[in-house]
Design an enzyme around this catalytic site. Sequence first.
Site, PDB file in Angstrom:
ATOM      1  CE  LYS A  91      46.390  29.042  44.817  1.00 41.08           C
ATOM      2  NZ  LYS A  91      47.503  29.335  43.913  1.00 41.08           N
ATOM      3  N   GLY A 191      43.692  41.773  32.401  1.00 42.13           N
ATOM      4  CA  GLY A 191      44.227  41.807  33.757  1.00 42.13           C
ATOM      5  C   GLY A 191      45.677  42.246  33.755  1.00 42.13           C
TER       6      GLY A 191
END
EC number: 1.4.1.23
Length: 368
Positions: A91, A191
């Site tokens: 990542k 969200g």
Amino acid sequence: MTDVTGAPADVLHTLFHSDQGGHEQVVLCQDRASGLKAVIALHSTALGPGLGGTRFYPYANEAEAVADALNLARGMSYKNAMAGLDHGGGKAVIIGDPEKIKTEELLLAYGRFVASLGGRYVTACDVGTYVADMDVVARECRWTTGRSPENGGAGDSSVLTAYGVYQGMRASAQHLWGDPSLRGKRVGIAGVGKVGHHLVEHLRAEGAEVVITDVREDAVGRILAAHPTGVTAVADTATLIRAEGLDIYAPCALGGALNDDTVPALTAKVVCGAANNQLAHPGVEKDLADRGILYAPDYVVNAGGVIQVADELHGFDFDRCKAKASKIFDTTLAIFARAKEDGIPPAAAADRIAEQRMHDAALARRAR
């Protein structure tokens, strides 16, 4: 306190000594001309090159950015293992407000840093980065996925991310209520951005009632305009998790949504969402189980996106990817069964399965 490298000592302790460390490689990237400051973390390449997105976020400080990169990379190792991919976990995070500092020059500089790893890390989109950004990064780095179809990519990976979460919800319903149907269930989504708005579509198509919230009023407005019935909005996440009659709670924003404050307040019987690293700290998974709340491990159910971008490396085929993402239903059920058999929370069961696959792959590699 810093060490001779200038890095905060607690960061280096995390890397080399703590349970959150154990990463193979962490690269700090800086290009002063463009203003780029980035961290690339590789947790494990036992199963293959690390694969994971690039997050562009205004962290409070560099230590917070490093910690996020470490946590996200570790999560990608487990996610890719559980998705059956031949990829390890990696990542990257870019430090700064993408609305203020993101430029073509900065993205090209970032692409050069990713390319310098020679394929050990394959990048893609994440919070704050989009398909158009990956098209720019790809000009400097061939190990870039999540590109536009016009540039040889698969496009927006949030489509299959949402589909996988939907399959995880169906598996949770099957396990808890004996029927995978979500018709009539009340689902709260925190969200409704890149992934959340697709999830709403799946749920409404099946006849679920949806309650939404988002810090961006325009995102909420778009959903309500598209769904004049069957969808309602509440002011914030604190209100959402306490909503009466909620069957499923879906955290689909940033991590840490399940913590010492939120878990006691949850009214839902199932937590299944797209956000990464939902468990704020070890032990939260037990708190959920103690309250009788079924937790579908985040890195299992949100793997549809990484399935899509991994396929892009071999010539993207949407139907093939969707078929693979459909298997998230079976994988989630298998985790619930393993949890019951071992007498542990589902998150721990998923970890055991993923760790076994990584361990077996590492042994096989050393035996060659």
